[in-house]
Design an enzyme around this catalytic site. Structure first.
Site, PDB file in Angstrom:
ATOM      1  N   HIS A   1      43.756  53.179  39.931  1.00  0.00           N
ATOM      2  CA  HIS A   1      44.780  52.511  41.160  1.00  0.00           C
ATOM      3  C   HIS A   1      45.483  53.681  41.720  1.00  0.00           C
ATOM      4  CE1 HIS A   1      42.626  49.281  39.431  1.00  0.00           C
ATOM      5  NE2 HIS A   1      43.659  48.856  38.440  1.00  0.00           N
TER       6      HIS A   1
ATOM      7  N   LYS B   1      54.404  48.972  32.036  1.00  0.00           N
ATOM      8  CA  LYS B   1      54.479  47.776  31.776  1.00  0.00           C
ATOM      9  C   LYS B   1      56.006  47.485  31.248  1.00  0.00           C
ATOM     10  CE  LYS B   1      49.663  46.847  31.317  1.00  0.00           C
ATOM     11  NZ  LYS B   1      49.265  46.063  32.391  1.00  0.00           N
TER      12      LYS B   1
HETATM   13  C1  BG6 Z   1      44.331  46.277  36.238  1.00  0.00           C
HETATM   14  C2  BG6 Z   1      44.806  46.877  34.755  1.00  0.00           C
HETATM   15  O1  BG6 Z   1      43.105  47.143  36.559  1.00  0.00           O
HETATM   16  O2  BG6 Z   1      45.207  46.292  37.016  1.00  0.00           O
HETATM   17  C3  BG6 Z   1      46.043  45.786  34.371  1.00  0.00           C
HETATM   18  O3  BG6 Z   1      43.774  46.785  33.919  1.00  0.00           O
HETATM   19  C4  BG6 Z   1      47.021  45.740  35.231  1.00  0.00           C
HETATM   20  O4  BG6 Z   1      46.533  46.558  33.323  1.00  0.00           O
HETATM   21  C5  BG6 Z   1      46.335  45.385  36.764  1.00  0.00           C
HETATM   22  O5  BG6 Z   1      48.033  44.736  34.991  1.00  0.00           O
HETATM   23  C6  BG6 Z   1      47.412  45.602  37.766  1.00  0.00           C
HETATM   24  O6  BG6 Z   1      46.927  44.906  38.787  1.00  0.00           O
HETATM   25  P1  BG6 Z   1      47.854  44.333  40.179  1.00  0.00           P
HETATM   26  O7  BG6 Z   1      46.662  43.859  41.201  1.00  0.00           O
HETATM   27  O8  BG6 Z   1      48.503  42.801  39.403  1.00  0.00           O
HETATM   28  O9  BG6 Z   1      48.831  45.182  40.357  1.00  0.00           O
END
Ligand code: BG6
Length: 516
Positions: free
Chosen positions: A256, A357
């Site tokens: 991400h 987190k």
């Molecule tokens: C996921 C992770 O890919 O993305 C998670 O494994 C995380 O740990 C999540 O919470 C976050 O995604 P978003 O769309 O809620 O920002």
């Protein structure tokens, strides 16, 4: 003023086909896949000849599966549910009970696909969606190939969709790519990074390249630095088993955060063609300076939360006390890092990334801070102690999706006085808040054979290359001070120091209760 701009009605339904969901009783199917298919259906973007095969290890039968998914997925369908359409979607589900390791499952799948093609005119098109644990990806792809299901005959297409994590380091990512590519051609493989499905992430390219005022200043001459923050208020929830082996770096950075970084820094592509865009993303990822092992501990900060108080007043347990987490765990739940990009455009511009987190709020944003103006006209104001802050552009990915720009204005007064003010664009003011899971576009594009929003093998490998030295140093030198931040705080102090050393600071959060 009603500024709402209607969504485009030019989009055509996706071509006919079958979506085979491995792991149909799992979390992803109920939270994202079925709700996304429903949303596509309400927007008229699913073909009348679209069917689903739910592949399930247990043997509950089609009717019981429909009942299960009916209850399980409903709560994830936002903005009202048309009972009639939802029922129609449920009736398109076929059920296949079987173990993914057993060749017989694929033999039965093959004849079911033939029946469906004959009776429902799906054209033999097929999207195999692996909503299963990552250690099953290789085996399922290999079995599909062995059963002849990966083969595209005539005009028909066969696509394989895999979710992250793509490996757990460079070597395993390469091995997985090799296995997948032995079973399917690279252009049949769709690797999902759900951040690329977010409208606001896609909008970054439009903002940068469809506006003539943006690109001329999008470089080291005008930009001082950028910050990318992906903050989450939740802890590891029920995913301790997976997370404790992964950690924040693997879980968020190669996928991400680097997706955001490459989107905001890549060069313009010649077209929106999948490979043109992905070539540019691959190029910029290769240009990120690898972090030398001896600088890992100063350029990258890791943290783990201890117990603490949340913004809503509740208390949160320490990470080490979470379910299925080792009580002595050395896994990081926070990471912050500084990276530099070796390119003409970005020479000398630092990029600060952080994710964690149990932070004070859930928000994702990219801050582009411009260089200061020469300001000699305002010397007196500066002498009086007034601030003339540099301009800042904030690309808000979530929540309150939009773009904000701060600039300095004259305060009405006989003496020249300056104050920063903001211009703000909110996505929902113009386009409303569509009921989206973030998977609609990804599924639609996959059915249409457009790979632009999916990760290519080389992009995955370049991302792991950047992360690999960090993983190596961290595993050789386990942290000695974990837990080093309290739940509900901004991470360890070292994360503030990382950016403060360069005379900069993280931008305070506007949507979090604790101010920062
Ligand atoms: C996921 C992770 O890919 O993305 C998670 O494994 C995380 O740990 C999540 O919470 C976050 O995604 P978003 O769309 O809620 O920002």
């Amino acid at each position: 003023m009603n500024r709402l701009i209607p969504r485009s009605s030019a989009a055509q339904p996706a071509p006919p086909g079958v979506m085979v969901i491995f792991g149909a009783s799992g979390d992803l199917a109920k939270r994202k896949l079925l709700p996304a298919l429903y949303n596509l259906m309400t927007d008229g973007l699913l073909s009348d000849h679209f069917r689903i095969i739910a592949v399930d290890r247990r043997d509950r039968g089609a009717e019981a599966y429909r009942e299960y998914i009916d209850t399980a997925a409903r709560e994830y369908i936002k903005n009202g549910l048309s009972a009639e359409l939802w029922q129609e979607l449920l009736q398109r589900i076929h059920y296949l009970s079987g173990d993914f390791q057993n060749a017989d499952t694929y033999t039965r799948m093959s004849s079911l696909l033939d029946d469906i093609a004959a009776n429902h005119h799906t054209g033999g098109n097929c999207l195999f969606y692996l909503a299963t644990p990552p250690d099953t990806f290789g085996e399922i792809a290999t079995q599909l190939h062995a059963a002849g299901l990966a083969m595209e005959q005539g005009d028909q297409w066969r696509h394989l969709v895999v979710e992250k994590p793509f490996g757990r380091d460079l070597a395993t990512a390469k091995a997985l790519n090799k296995t997948l590519q032995a079973a399917f051609d690279e252009d049949q493989i769709y690797r999902i990074d759900h951040y690329l499905g977010k409208e606001t992430v896609q909008n970054i390219l439009t903002y940068r390249f469809a506006n003539s005022t943006v690109e001329p200043i999008w470089n080291h001459r005008y930009i001082d630095h950028m910050q990318i923050t992906v903050a989450e208020s939740i802890g590891v929830e029920s995913r301790g088993g997976y997370y404790d082996k992964a950690g924040a770096l693997r879980d968020m950075v190669p996928n991400h955060l680097l997706a955001l970084l490459s989107t905001v820094t890549m060069e313009p592509a010649n077209s929106l063609d999948g490979n043109a865009v992905r070539d540019e993303q691959a190029k910029i990822l290769r240009a990120i300076q690898p972090i030398p092992p001896e600088q890992v501990l100063t350029q990258v900060v890791r943290g783990q939360y201890g117990e603490g108080t949340l913004a809503n007043g509740g208390t949160a347990a320490a990470y080490r006390d979470e379910e299925r987490v080792d009580p002595n765990s050395a896994t990081e739940t926070f990471v912050a890092m500084k990276v530099m990009i070796d390119s003409w455009r970005w020479a000398g511009v630092p990029f600060y990334l952080r994710t964690g987190k149990r932070m004070p709020g859930r928000y994702t944003e990219i801050v582009v801070q411009f260089k200061e103006a020469p300001n000699m006209m305002f010397r007196d104001a500066l002498l009086r102690g007034e601030q003339v802050p540099p301009n800042t552009l904030v690309l808000r990915i979530q929540p309150n999706e939009g773009i904000g720009m701060s600039f300095n204005a004259k305060v009405p007064s006989p003496i020249p006085q300056i104050s920063p003010v903001e211009m703000d664009f909110n996505y929902s003011d113009y386009f409303g808040g569509g009921p989206t899971t973030g998977y609609e576009t990804l599924l639609y594009e996959c059915m249409n054979g457009d790979p632009t929003l999916f990760k290519r093998a080389d992009v995955i490998e370049s991302s792991w290359e950047l992360v690999e030295p960090i993983l190596d140093v961290w595993s050789a030198l386990p942290p000695r001070n974990f837990p080093n931040y309290t739940a509900g705080s901004w991470g360890p102090r070292e994360a503030e120091d990382l950016i403060a050393r360069d005379g900069r600071a993280w931008r305070p959060c506007n949507v979090c209760n604790s101010g920062k």
